[in-house]
Motif scaffolding. Structure first.
Motif, mmCIF file in Angstrom:
data_model
loop_
_atom_site.group_PDB
_atom_site.id
_atom_site.type_symbol
_atom_site.label_atom_id
_atom_site.label_comp_id
_atom_site.label_asym_id
_atom_site.label_seq_id
_atom_site.Cartn_x
_atom_site.Cartn_y
_atom_site.Cartn_z
ATOM 1 N N ALA A 92 0.840 -1.196 0.000
ATOM 2 C CA ALA A 92 0.000 0.000 0.000
ATOM 3 C C ALA A 92 0.875 1.246 0.000
ATOM 4 C CB ALA A 92 -0.914 0.013 1.226
ATOM 5 N N ALA A 93 0.608 2.165 -0.917
ATOM 6 C CA ALA A 93 1.322 3.446 -0.926
ATOM 7 C C ALA A 93 0.926 4.234 0.324
ATOM 8 C CB ALA A 93 0.977 4.223 -2.182
ATOM 9 N N TRP A 94 1.927 4.690 1.057
ATOM 10 C CA TRP A 94 1.651 5.372 2.315
ATOM 11 C C TRP A 94 2.708 6.445 2.552
ATOM 12 C CZ3 TRP A 94 -2.020 6.868 5.023
ATOM 13 C CH2 TRP A 94 -1.987 7.076 6.400
ATOM 14 N N VAL A 95 2.659 7.112 3.696
ATOM 15 C CA VAL A 95 3.565 8.223 3.996
ATOM 16 C C VAL A 95 4.818 7.775 4.746
ATOM 17 C CG1 VAL A 95 1.693 9.895 3.980
ATOM 18 C CG2 VAL A 95 2.313 8.758 6.132
ATOM 19 N N ARG A 96 4.886 6.518 5.149
ATOM 20 C CA ARG A 96 6.062 5.961 5.809
ATOM 21 C C ARG A 96 6.002 4.436 5.700
ATOM 22 N NH1 ARG A 96 3.034 8.750 9.299
ATOM 23 N NH2 ARG A 96 1.528 7.560 10.531
ATOM 24 N N ASN A 97 7.083 3.793 6.064
ATOM 25 C CA ASN A 97 7.139 2.335 6.050
ATOM 26 C C ASN A 97 6.579 1.792 7.355
ATOM 27 O OD1 ASN A 97 8.516 2.382 3.538
ATOM 28 N ND2 ASN A 97 10.471 2.663 4.587
ATOM 29 N N GLU A 98 5.414 1.175 7.285
ATOM 30 C CA GLU A 98 4.813 0.602 8.491
ATOM 31 C C GLU A 98 3.689 -0.344 8.099
ATOM 32 O OE1 GLU A 98 2.889 3.391 11.049
ATOM 33 O OE2 GLU A 98 1.710 4.324 9.451
ATOM 34 N N SER A 99 3.284 -1.186 9.043
ATOM 35 C CA SER A 99 2.169 -2.085 8.809
ATOM 36 C C SER A 99 0.857 -1.307 8.873
ATOM 37 C CB SER A 99 2.160 -3.210 9.852
ATOM 38 O OG SER A 99 3.307 -4.029 9.718
ATOM 39 N N LEU A 100 -0.084 -1.701 8.034
ATOM 40 C CA LEU A 100 -1.372 -1.025 7.952
ATOM 41 C C LEU A 100 -2.500 -2.032 8.033
ATOM 42 C CD1 LEU A 100 -0.510 1.213 4.864
ATOM 43 C CD2 LEU A 100 -0.585 1.989 7.244
ATOM 44 N N VAL A 101 -3.681 -1.539 8.298
ATOM 45 C CA VAL A 101 -4.884 -2.364 8.230
ATOM 46 C C VAL A 101 -5.565 -2.049 6.908
ATOM 47 C CG1 VAL A 101 -7.143 -2.825 9.223
ATOM 48 C CG2 VAL A 101 -5.179 -2.477 10.708
ATOM 49 N N PHE A 102 -5.895 -3.085 6.174
ATOM 50 C CA PHE A 102 -6.494 -2.953 4.846
ATOM 51 C C PHE A 102 -7.893 -3.544 4.881
ATOM 52 C CE2 PHE A 102 -7.091 -4.658 0.481
ATOM 53 C CZ PHE A 102 -6.888 -3.502 -0.255
ATOM 54 N N PRO A 114 1.631 -4.614 4.461
ATOM 55 C CA PRO A 114 2.748 -3.665 4.571
ATOM 56 C C PRO A 114 2.477 -2.388 3.772
ATOM 57 C CG PRO A 114 3.295 -5.397 3.005
ATOM 58 C CD PRO A 114 1.954 -5.757 3.586
ATOM 59 N N GLY A 115 2.788 -1.255 4.364
ATOM 60 C CA GLY A 115 2.726 0.013 3.663
ATOM 61 C C GLY A 115 4.126 0.547 3.469
ATOM 62 N N PHE A 116 4.346 1.346 2.414
ATOM 63 C CA PHE A 116 5.683 1.881 2.182
ATOM 64 C C PHE A 116 5.620 3.374 1.894
ATOM 65 C CE2 PHE A 116 4.136 1.130 -2.036
ATOM 66 C CZ PHE A 116 4.820 1.975 -2.890
#
Length: 273
Positions: free
Chosen positions: A132-142, A180-182
């Motif tokens: 998932a495209a995000w503002v930092r590298n971290e785990s996300l809930v989808f 995972p988000g990046f």
């Protein structure tokens, strides 16, 4: 030498603030703004049937590559953020309709939903980023969330929304998983250069209000030549006349402000659907 104006987006207002002293700055040549003024007009009045109005608007788009010569660029890149299936926009629109001036574009498909990953395996010239495209590298809930009346499989599969783990309580009962988000802006800076011709489509179910400011804060927006952005708001629902979508808090006016701010800053952005 053309006049250059420094521009910055402040995240809290989702707009441009040329007087900010933020560390992240993005310089935009004056000729970019002239090209923006040649673009199709934004739809200022909220559509009663956005699924029709915005789709029809595609034929009014003035593509950058139809206005300028891109032959001097080093390489040609299409970044599809929130790609979904290959046929959703890469195969059905970009490869068939976008004017490429006989150049070969490498495609990056950014899609977190595992349901679409397998079909990219054999696609030539396409790199899948299964995150998932995000503002930092971290785990996300989808979460896969569906509007009333949507089918479960195939083209009717609901759209995916993301949230940080610590704030995932706002979801409303859809299919949920951890992904995972990046840091999309940093990835972009490490992947393309100002000597490349970069086209970006972004359809990220509301996360554009996080990603766009981040692109400005890091200066990564300067690496993108043309943007096709779907802005998500509490639009009128196709299934239920007189009812707005409960999935998004933003209004059409806020989306229009985002588009207007981008264009005023010299970013050639088009309203996508």
């Amino acid at each position: 030498m053309p006049h250059v104006r420094e521009i910055v987006v402040k995240k809290e207002r989702y707009g441009i603030d040329s007087n900010s002293n933020s560390n992240g700055r993005c310089s935009v040549p004056e000729y970019n703004k002239k090209l923006v003024r040649s673009a199709e007009a934004l739809i200022e009045e909220e559509p009663l049937k956005p699924w029709i109005t915005l789709k029809r608007n595609v034929k009014n788009i003035r593509y950058l590559s139809s206005m300028v010569d891109i032959s001097f660029k080093n390489s040609y890149v299409y970044v599809d953020v929130g790609a979904r299936s290959y046929g959703s926009s890469i195969g059905s629109w970009f490869r068939k309709q976008y004017p490429k001036q006989n150049k070969t574009f490498h495609v990056y498909a950014i899609e977190a939903d595992k349901a679409f990953h397998q079909e990219y395996v054999l696609k030539k010239g396409v790199t899948l980023l299964p995150y998932a495209a995000w503002v930092r590298n971290e785990s996300l809930v989808f979460e896969i969330n569906r509007d009333p009346g949507e089918k479960v499989q195939g083209k009717g599969r609901g759209m995916g929304r993301i949230q940080p783990l610590q704030s995932s309580g706002g979801f409303d009962g859809g299919e949920v998983e951890k992904i995972p988000g990046f840091d999309f802006a940093e990835w972009l800076k490490n992947t393309v250069s100002k000597n490349d011709f970069v086209v970006m489509k972004m359809d990220v179910e509301g996360t554009e209000f996080d990603l766009i400011p981040r692109l400005f804060e890091t200066g990564a927006i300067c690496l993108v030549d043309e943007v096709f952005l779907e802005c998500h708001y509490n639009r009128w629902q196709r299934c239920c006349p007189g009812q707005r979508s409960p999935k998004y808090e933003k209004t059409y006016d806020q989306c229009l402000q985002l588009f207007t701010s981008l264009r005023q800053s010299g970013v050639l952005v088009h309203q996508w659907w």
